[in-house]
Write a protein that holds these residues in place. Structure first.
Motif, PDB file in Angstrom:
ATOM      1  N   THR A 107       1.216  -1.079  -0.151  1.00  0.00           N
ATOM      2  CA  THR A 107       0.018  -0.284   0.044  1.00  0.00           C
ATOM      3  C   THR A 107       0.921   1.339   0.168  1.00  0.00           C
TER       4      THR A 107
ATOM      5  N   GLU B 165      10.021   3.372   6.772  1.00  0.00           N
ATOM      6  CA  GLU B 165       9.742   1.744   6.929  1.00  0.00           C
ATOM      7  C   GLU B 165      11.121   1.476   8.304  1.00  0.00           C
ATOM      8  N   ARG B 166      10.510   0.824   9.058  1.00  0.00           N
ATOM      9  CA  ARG B 166      11.002  -0.186   9.602  1.00  0.00           C
ATOM     10  C   ARG B 166      11.920  -1.597   9.500  1.00  0.00           C
TER      11      ARG B 166
ATOM     12  N   GLY C  47       6.867  -4.833   3.356  1.00  0.00           N
ATOM     13  CA  GLY C  47       6.303  -5.663   4.308  1.00  0.00           C
ATOM     14  C   GLY C  47       5.878  -6.772   4.249  1.00  0.00           C
ATOM     15  N   GLN C  48       4.288  -7.735   4.338  1.00  0.00           N
ATOM     16  CA  GLN C  48       4.287  -8.894   4.924  1.00  0.00           C
ATOM     17  C   GLN C  48       4.037  -9.631   4.013  1.00  0.00           C
TER      18      GLN C  48
ATOM     19  N   TYR D 109       5.738 -14.117   3.561  1.00  0.00           N
ATOM     20  CA  TYR D 109       5.640 -14.978   2.353  1.00  0.00           C
ATOM     21  C   TYR D 109       6.000 -14.786   0.984  1.00  0.00           C
TER      22      TYR D 109
ATOM     23  N   ASP E 144      -3.873 -12.594  -7.075  1.00  0.00           N
ATOM     24  CA  ASP E 144      -4.663 -11.662  -7.234  1.00  0.00           C
ATOM     25  C   ASP E 144      -4.208 -10.869  -7.952  1.00  0.00           C
TER      26      ASP E 144
ATOM     27  N   ALA F 170       8.713   5.066  13.286  1.00  0.00           N
ATOM     28  CA  ALA F 170       8.093   6.192  13.826  1.00  0.00           C
ATOM     29  C   ALA F 170       7.741   6.047  14.775  1.00  0.00           C
TER      30      ALA F 170
ATOM     31  N   ASP G 235      -4.521  -2.822   5.192  1.00  0.00           N
ATOM     32  CA  ASP G 235      -4.654  -3.533   6.250  1.00  0.00           C
ATOM     33  C   ASP G 235      -5.131  -2.170   7.946  1.00  0.00           C
TER      34      ASP G 235
ATOM     35  N   ILE H  31      -4.307  -6.978  -1.012  1.00  0.00           N
ATOM     36  CA  ILE H  31      -3.444  -6.334  -2.004  1.00  0.00           C
ATOM     37  C   ILE H  31      -4.045  -5.161  -2.653  1.00  0.00           C
TER      38      ILE H  31
END
Ligand SMILES: Cc1cc2nc3c(=O)[nH]c(=O)nc-3n(C[C@H](O)[C@H](O)[C@H](O)COP(=O)(O)OP(=O)(O)OC[C@H]3O[C@@H](n4cnc5c(N)ncnc54)[C@H](O)[C@@H]3O)c2cc1C
Length: 366
Positions: free
Chosen positions: A25, A44-45, A51-52, A57, A64, A98, A292, A333
């Motif tokens: 996102t 971004e940490r 991200g995920q 994964y 999709d 952040a 999310d 997503i």
């Protein structure tokens, strides 16, 4: 994935939009903001974008994602990161968390563990929060030791290796099967005989991999690198030391929104999602959210069943209240993309009230 260096000249200046989180996102939001010629910074940490997709994964196919019949999660993350540089030059601040958000009268001030950034608007795309892997206290299995994996970034490190996978969920089954194709051997230890994974994956894993149920890991051996592991049968206490080169801990992750909860934005009941309206605005002016992390609230006109409708020839009578409140969480997503586009364009209008809402067509830009 090639990470673009931060341009020096952009370090000190005020940004238009600060994006918190470089999951799919946030990455697509950075692209959209580039189309609107906004000066963008993404905090971004993690050490990489995705991200995920990158953490949970990376080696799974996504079916999709628009435009791809199927694509590996890590490849999609890489494509999104690359795409975000198409029209603008977003500055990515990786390995930066952040923490605080305040308004200094002129701009938002974002406090991180590394410093302060200033911007006219903020977009929170922090997903399910920062990921921390679940751990077990096992001698010799300290995070950072070569051969010990709490995050798997690439399968290449397991080529020709003897690998021990610890866990009984989806990620344990997925990693065991994926690693099996390239490793010398794969052993899975799980403390019960019940798996919390997809049935088909468990069946395939049982057929192809050495699975030891009712077994737990007691110790990992080797100093500079992993050389072996002692496992034990938790019903009998019988111990067994097996030679392994790598241990993958697939015990799940805890995700935590942490300090974001204190940013004075209205949240849902368990304090997990940020409430947004259909423009992706939060309850705090100038702060938007997408992906999310959001719960979208909107009013929907009530629909009456056919037999209760009263029509006087001109008007349809609608019960009171005429509207009911709906709340939606998507966790996809593709919805994150759409929300990112909406959020960025409303943020543009927040900064420049005369700006059009529509970004126009990208096909007309080059
Ligand atoms: C196993 C699995 C399979 C999935 N398969 C699919 C699928 O096939 N199709 C699909 O559509 N969806 C799928 N999903 C869901 C999809 O991955 C999510 O919807 C998507 O990742 C959400 O993107 P996001 O950018 O909103 O959040 P995230 O991907 O969670 O990214 C948020 C980012 O924000 C960062 N962050 C958080 N807090 C901070 C902070 N304080 N400071 C700095 N950075 C911070 C995090 O480190 C993270 O990188 C799957 C999810 C899982 C777990």
């Amino acid at each position: 994935m090639t990470i673009v260096e931060k341009p020096q000249e952009q370090e000190q200046k005020m940004d238009d939009l600060l994006i918190i989180g470089a999951g799919p996102t946030g990455l697509f939001a950075a692209f959209c903001a580039g189309m609107r010629e906004m000066r963008v910074r993404v905090v971004e940490r993690l050490p990489e974008p995705g991200g995920q997709l990158a953490v949970l994964y990376p080696e799974k196919y996504i079916y999709d994602a628009p435009g791809y019949a199927k694509i590996l999660a890590r490849e999609l993350a890489s494509q999104l990161y690359q795409q975000s540089h198409t029209f603008g030059t977003p500055v990515y601040c990786f390995e930066e968390q952040a923490k605080t958000l305040s308004w200094d009268g002129d701009a938002f001030a974002l406090g991180t563990d590394k410093g302060t950034h200033y911007a006219r608007a903020v977009l929170v795309t922090a997903g399910i929060g920062s990921f921390v892997p679940n751990k077990v206290a096992v001698r010799g299995a300290e995070e950072g030791k070569p051969g010990i994996y709490y995050f798997v970034k690439s399968l290449d490190v397991f080529v020709g290796k003897r690998v021990l996978v610890v866990g009984g969920g989806d990620s344990a089954a997925d990693w065991a099967l994926a690693i099996h194709d390239i490793a010398k051997s794969v052993t899975v230890v799980h403390r019960t005989d019940r798996f919390r994974a997809h049935e088909a994956s468990v069946r395939r894993m049982m057929e192809t991999v050495d699975v030891r149920t009712f077994h737990e890991l007691k110790a990992v051996h080797g100093e500079a690198r992993v050389e072996g592991a002692t496992i034990f049968d938790n019903r009998t206490g019988t111990e067994n030391t097996i030679p392994v080169d790598a241990v993958v801990f697939a015990l799940g992750f805890k995700a935590d929104l942490g300090d974001l909860r204190q940013w004075r934005m209205e949240m849902d009941e368990p304090n997990r999602h940020i409430k947004v309206d259909p423009t992706m605005a939060t309850s705090r002016a100038g702060v938007f959210a997408a992906g999310d992390i959001t719960e979208v609230a909107y009013l929907q006109q009530q629909e009456l069943p056919e037999d209760q409708r009263q029509y006087d020839g001109t008007h349809l009578s609608i019960p009171s209240p005429k509207y009911v409140e709906r709340k939606e969480r998507w966790g996809l997503i593709v919805t994150g993309y759409a929300q990112a586009a909406v959020a960025v364009n409303f943020a543009k209008r927040h900064i420049t009230p005369t700006a059009s809402l529509s970004p126009g067509h990208s096909s007309a830009m080059r």
